[in-house]
Design a protein around this motif. Structure first.
Motif, PDB file in Angstrom:
ATOM      1  N   TYR A  12      72.375 -31.992 -26.499  1.00  0.00           N
ATOM      2  CA  TYR A  12      71.524 -30.901 -27.224  1.00  0.00           C
ATOM      3  C   TYR A  12      71.205 -29.547 -26.508  1.00  0.00           C
ATOM      4  O   TYR A  12      71.174 -28.274 -26.899  1.00  0.00           O
ATOM      5  CB  TYR A  12      70.487 -31.363 -28.012  1.00  0.00           C
ATOM      6  CG  TYR A  12      70.841 -32.498 -28.909  1.00  0.00           C
ATOM      7  CD1 TYR A  12      71.416 -32.118 -30.166  1.00  0.00           C
ATOM      8  CD2 TYR A  12      70.410 -33.913 -28.629  1.00  0.00           C
ATOM      9  CE1 TYR A  12      72.001 -33.141 -30.942  1.00  0.00           C
ATOM     10  CE2 TYR A  12      70.659 -34.556 -29.510  1.00  0.00           C
ATOM     11  CZ  TYR A  12      71.713 -34.527 -30.572  1.00  0.00           C
ATOM     12  OH  TYR A  12      71.937 -35.458 -31.552  1.00  0.00           O
ATOM     13  N   TRP A  13      70.703 -29.808 -25.310  1.00  0.00           N
ATOM     14  CA  TRP A  13      70.368 -28.775 -24.380  1.00  0.00           C
ATOM     15  C   TRP A  13      71.655 -27.711 -24.254  1.00  0.00           C
ATOM     16  O   TRP A  13      71.433 -26.324 -24.068  1.00  0.00           O
ATOM     17  CB  TRP A  13      69.744 -29.195 -23.078  1.00  0.00           C
ATOM     18  CG  TRP A  13      69.488 -28.058 -22.009  1.00  0.00           C
ATOM     19  CD1 TRP A  13      70.304 -28.038 -20.966  1.00  0.00           C
ATOM     20  CD2 TRP A  13      68.522 -27.108 -22.025  1.00  0.00           C
ATOM     21  NE1 TRP A  13      69.734 -26.805 -20.091  1.00  0.00           N
ATOM     22  CE2 TRP A  13      68.581 -26.310 -20.931  1.00  0.00           C
ATOM     23  CE3 TRP A  13      67.483 -26.713 -22.845  1.00  0.00           C
ATOM     24  CZ2 TRP A  13      67.998 -25.052 -20.447  1.00  0.00           C
ATOM     25  CZ3 TRP A  13      66.877 -25.590 -22.559  1.00  0.00           C
ATOM     26  CH2 TRP A  13      66.759 -24.833 -21.500  1.00  0.00           C
ATOM     27  N   ALA A  68      74.313 -27.536 -25.910  1.00  0.00           N
ATOM     28  CA  ALA A  68      74.765 -26.655 -27.109  1.00  0.00           C
ATOM     29  C   ALA A  68      73.766 -25.530 -27.462  1.00  0.00           C
ATOM     30  O   ALA A  68      74.011 -24.325 -27.901  1.00  0.00           O
ATOM     31  CB  ALA A  68      74.731 -27.568 -28.404  1.00  0.00           C
ATOM     32  N   TYR A  69      72.501 -25.650 -27.191  1.00  0.00           N
ATOM     33  CA  TYR A  69      71.361 -24.951 -27.426  1.00  0.00           C
ATOM     34  C   TYR A  69      71.684 -23.577 -26.433  1.00  0.00           C
ATOM     35  O   TYR A  69      71.493 -22.561 -26.826  1.00  0.00           O
ATOM     36  CB  TYR A  69      69.893 -25.281 -27.318  1.00  0.00           C
ATOM     37  CG  TYR A  69      69.085 -24.402 -26.961  1.00  0.00           C
ATOM     38  CD1 TYR A  69      68.192 -23.703 -27.996  1.00  0.00           C
ATOM     39  CD2 TYR A  69      68.300 -24.354 -25.497  1.00  0.00           C
ATOM     40  CE1 TYR A  69      67.290 -23.172 -28.012  1.00  0.00           C
ATOM     41  CE2 TYR A  69      67.069 -23.530 -25.251  1.00  0.00           C
ATOM     42  CZ  TYR A  69      66.852 -23.052 -26.641  1.00  0.00           C
ATOM     43  OH  TYR A  69      65.440 -22.179 -26.300  1.00  0.00           O
ATOM     44  N   LYS A  70      71.973 -23.832 -25.116  1.00  0.00           N
ATOM     45  CA  LYS A  70      72.121 -22.905 -24.163  1.00  0.00           C
ATOM     46  C   LYS A  70      73.248 -22.155 -24.364  1.00  0.00           C
ATOM     47  O   LYS A  70      73.358 -21.095 -24.389  1.00  0.00           O
ATOM     48  CB  LYS A  70      72.355 -23.765 -22.621  1.00  0.00           C
ATOM     49  CG  LYS A  70      72.105 -22.766 -21.426  1.00  0.00           C
ATOM     50  CD  LYS A  70      72.359 -23.619 -20.310  1.00  0.00           C
ATOM     51  CE  LYS A  70      72.803 -22.681 -19.030  1.00  0.00           C
ATOM     52  NZ  LYS A  70      72.617 -23.689 -17.782  1.00  0.00           N
ATOM     53  N   ARG A  78      74.709 -21.475 -27.196  1.00  0.00           N
ATOM     54  CA  ARG A  78      74.595 -20.886 -28.535  1.00  0.00           C
ATOM     55  C   ARG A  78      73.851 -19.344 -28.264  1.00  0.00           C
ATOM     56  O   ARG A  78      73.990 -18.140 -28.415  1.00  0.00           O
ATOM     57  CB  ARG A  78      73.863 -21.440 -29.646  1.00  0.00           C
ATOM     58  CG  ARG A  78      73.793 -20.723 -30.906  1.00  0.00           C
ATOM     59  CD  ARG A  78      73.154 -21.374 -31.978  1.00  0.00           C
ATOM     60  NE  ARG A  78      72.912 -20.557 -33.054  1.00  0.00           N
ATOM     61  CZ  ARG A  78      72.293 -20.978 -34.104  1.00  0.00           C
ATOM     62  NH1 ARG A  78      71.802 -22.148 -34.473  1.00  0.00           N
ATOM     63  NH2 ARG A  78      72.022 -20.059 -35.288  1.00  0.00           N
ATOM     64  N   MET A  79      72.596 -19.487 -27.386  1.00  0.00           N
ATOM     65  CA  MET A  79      72.005 -18.249 -27.147  1.00  0.00           C
ATOM     66  C   MET A  79      72.784 -17.552 -25.983  1.00  0.00           C
ATOM     67  O   MET A  79      72.479 -16.260 -26.131  1.00  0.00           O
ATOM     68  CB  MET A  79      70.583 -18.794 -26.041  1.00  0.00           C
ATOM     69  CG  MET A  79      69.546 -17.803 -26.060  1.00  0.00           C
ATOM     70  SD  MET A  79      68.041 -18.545 -25.148  1.00  0.00           S
ATOM     71  CE  MET A  79      67.444 -19.477 -26.220  1.00  0.00           C
ATOM     72  N   LEU A  89      65.876 -17.448 -22.122  1.00  0.00           N
ATOM     73  CA  LEU A  89      66.111 -19.056 -22.182  1.00  0.00           C
ATOM     74  C   LEU A  89      64.959 -19.919 -21.938  1.00  0.00           C
ATOM     75  O   LEU A  89      64.631 -20.589 -22.721  1.00  0.00           O
ATOM     76  CB  LEU A  89      67.248 -19.537 -21.474  1.00  0.00           C
ATOM     77  CG  LEU A  89      67.648 -20.968 -21.292  1.00  0.00           C
ATOM     78  CD1 LEU A  89      68.188 -21.313 -22.805  1.00  0.00           C
ATOM     79  CD2 LEU A  89      68.952 -21.241 -20.386  1.00  0.00           C
ATOM     80  N   THR A  92      61.958 -21.183 -24.680  1.00  0.00           N
ATOM     81  CA  THR A  92      61.781 -22.640 -24.604  1.00  0.00           C
ATOM     82  C   THR A  92      60.461 -22.937 -24.303  1.00  0.00           C
ATOM     83  O   THR A  92      60.167 -23.876 -24.971  1.00  0.00           O
ATOM     84  CB  THR A  92      62.893 -23.096 -23.717  1.00  0.00           C
ATOM     85  OG1 THR A  92      64.181 -22.892 -23.850  1.00  0.00           O
ATOM     86  CG2 THR A  92      62.991 -24.809 -23.743  1.00  0.00           C
ATOM     87  N   PHE A 105      68.051 -14.936 -30.479  1.00  0.00           N
ATOM     88  CA  PHE A 105      69.115 -15.484 -31.523  1.00  0.00           C
ATOM     89  C   PHE A 105      69.656 -14.496 -32.560  1.00  0.00           C
ATOM     90  O   PHE A 105      70.624 -14.686 -33.254  1.00  0.00           O
ATOM     91  CB  PHE A 105      68.361 -16.797 -32.517  1.00  0.00           C
ATOM     92  CG  PHE A 105      68.550 -17.799 -31.411  1.00  0.00           C
ATOM     93  CD1 PHE A 105      69.454 -18.729 -30.906  1.00  0.00           C
ATOM     94  CD2 PHE A 105      67.037 -18.319 -31.082  1.00  0.00           C
ATOM     95  CE1 PHE A 105      69.160 -19.837 -29.954  1.00  0.00           C
ATOM     96  CE2 PHE A 105      66.838 -19.445 -30.523  1.00  0.00           C
ATOM     97  CZ  PHE A 105      67.973 -20.167 -29.758  1.00  0.00           C
TER      98      PHE A 105
END
Length: 462
Positions: free
Chosen positions: A3-4, A6-8, A10-11, A38, A42, A79
């Motif tokens: 998940y980290w 994917a989050y990274k 996307r950002m 980032l 977070t 975002f």
């Protein structure tokens, strides 16, 4: 971690978007900005949530609103689309300045405002430029001076300046300005050096790419020339062998049919023509073999010991006729071109048996020694030996030392040299006349074909 990641990603897509991927100084500043957002976004709840709670309990509603607003600014920077990265940087710098001065005016010197002000200058230097950072230092210095004057003369009734010591304010302000200038100057020096290194690296990469292209073009030309040479050698050998066969046939026919009418001297001439044509045909076959050597080579892993067993069978007649003794212990398993390697050993062993002393039994000893980079093989004999002045020439094509004593074409050792070089190795000889010779050759352990070698070189220089 999934998940980290994917989050990274996307950002990164939001912030960096279609920014220039050329690795210049601007590229690295953009990367710094991305990682700053980032990790700040977070982990911002660790600072913002306690700040909201403290502001609520202490009655600083304006700071409570400011904390919430700053969180939403970070959310937008992380975002929101579409905002250019330079605009995002400006928004962050303005937001940090606003938070800094709000904290200073509400909490005084004891609060975190001065720390945020210092951080804002460093962030500006990192993500934008030293020039803008110096301008911020100047603006902040002017504001701090005005605040100091207000402490001294009380022009305006500000909570910040009430009951504030001028000495304390002056000491903190001067130190903040001094540290900011030093840090910005150091970072600018580092970035200038980085810019020079990046420029040099780009220039070097362009040179390497150009050299790689030239090398590839040269290899293609060389490959084409080698193919042409191979075809030429095949055509020449084929076309020349046909008239040689005709010469041999007519020589035989003339001798058999007109033997009684041809004088003995004439028959001798015809026999000389026949033997010369046979020798020329053998030479052409050897030349063709040399030209095509390694053309269809295939790399494999095999046992040299088992290969020697096969060679003893293949050379059994030669060994028996010359009463030769072939000695070897456990030979290693190697990765090489098996057919060509077998021919290499066969040539060297046959050569050792061939050049033996007339009154002494020939003994051939074969050994292998392992090195970190290669295998070294040695073929030792007690034959006639070779004078030192000829030891380099014997590997050249058509070079023969004992033309009158031993038959041959002068291509055997030239073939050996070509096969060894095919294995990224080298071949040499230690010899003493009338005592014997030892042929040494190396086989590279990490054998790469020309195509593999080129791919490896290109990948390294990318």
């Amino acid at each position: 971690m999934k998940y980290w990641g994917a989050y990274k990603v996307r950002m990164a897509q939001t912030i960096l978007g279609q920014t220039d991927t050329n690795q210049n100084l601007k590229y690295y500043r953009n990367q710094l900005f991305f990682y700053l957002i980032l990790y700040t976004f977070t982990f911002s709840p660790l600072a913002i949530i306690p700040g909201i709670i403290a502001s609520y309990h202490t009655g600083f509603i304006n700071l409570l609103i400011l904390n919430i607003a700053f969180f939403f600014v970070l959310l937008i920077l992380a975002f929101a689309k579409p905002i250019k990265i330079e605009s995002r940087k400006v928004i962050l710098i303005i937001s940090l300045l606003t938070v800094s001065w709000a904290l200073i005016f509400n909490l005084g010197l004891e609060g975190p405002g001065m720390m945020y002000l210092y951080s804002c200058i460093i962030v500006t230097c990192l993500i934008h430029s030293g020039t803008i950072a110096y301008k911020l230092i100047l603006i902040n210095s002017l504001i701090l001076v005005l605040v100091g004057l207000n402490i001294e003369y009380q022009w305006l009734n500000l909570q910040l300046t009430n009951e504030q010591s001028m000495t304390t304010w002056f000491g903190i302000t001067v130190n903040l300005i001094f540290v900011s200038i030093v840090i910005v100057a150091c970072f600018e020096m580092i970035f200038r050096k980085m810019d020079i290194i990046i420029h040099q690296q780009r220039t070097l990469n362009e040179i390497v790419k150009s050299d790689n292209k030239k090398m590839k073009d040269t290899q293609n030309i060389l490959q084409g020339k080698n193919e042409e040479l191979s075809q030429f050698a095949h055509i020449i050998a084929h076309d020349l062998k046909e008239p040689l066969r005709t010469m041999q046939a007519f020589s035989d026919l003339t001798i058999s049919k007109y033997k009684e009418s041809i004088p003995e001297r004439g028959q001798e001439f015809l026999n000389h023509i026949k033997s010369s044509s046979i020798r020329m045909a053998l030479l052409l076959d050897s030349l063709l073999e040399y030209a095509q050597l390694g053309k269809d080579k295939k790399k494999s892993t095999f046992s040299v010991h088992a290969l020697m067993k096969e060679l003893e069978q293949d050379l059994s007649q030669l060994i028996k006729e010359n009463k030769a003794s072939i000695n070897y212990d456990q030979l290693p398993e190697i990765t090489a071109y098996e057919i060509e390697f077998k021919q290499l050993l066969q040539n060297l062993i046959a050569n050792a048996v061939k050049f033996k002393k007339e009154d002494e039994k020939i003994t051939v000893n074969i050994e292998a020694n392992e090195n970190s980079q290669f295998w070294e093989f040695s073929i030792q004999d007690n034959g006639i030996g070779i004078d030192q002045k000829h030891q380099e020439k014997i590997f050249t094509i058509f070079h023969r030392l004992h033309k009158n004593r031993f038959a041959g074409t002068g291509l055997g050792l030239a073939n050996c040299k070509k096969i060894v070089e095919m294995h990224n190795g080298k071949i040499w000889i230690d010899s003493v006349p009338e005592e014997g010779s030892t042929f040494h050759f190396t086989i590279n352990k990490n054998l790469l074909s020309p195509e593999e070698n080129q791919e490896k070189h290109i990948s390294i220089t990318k």
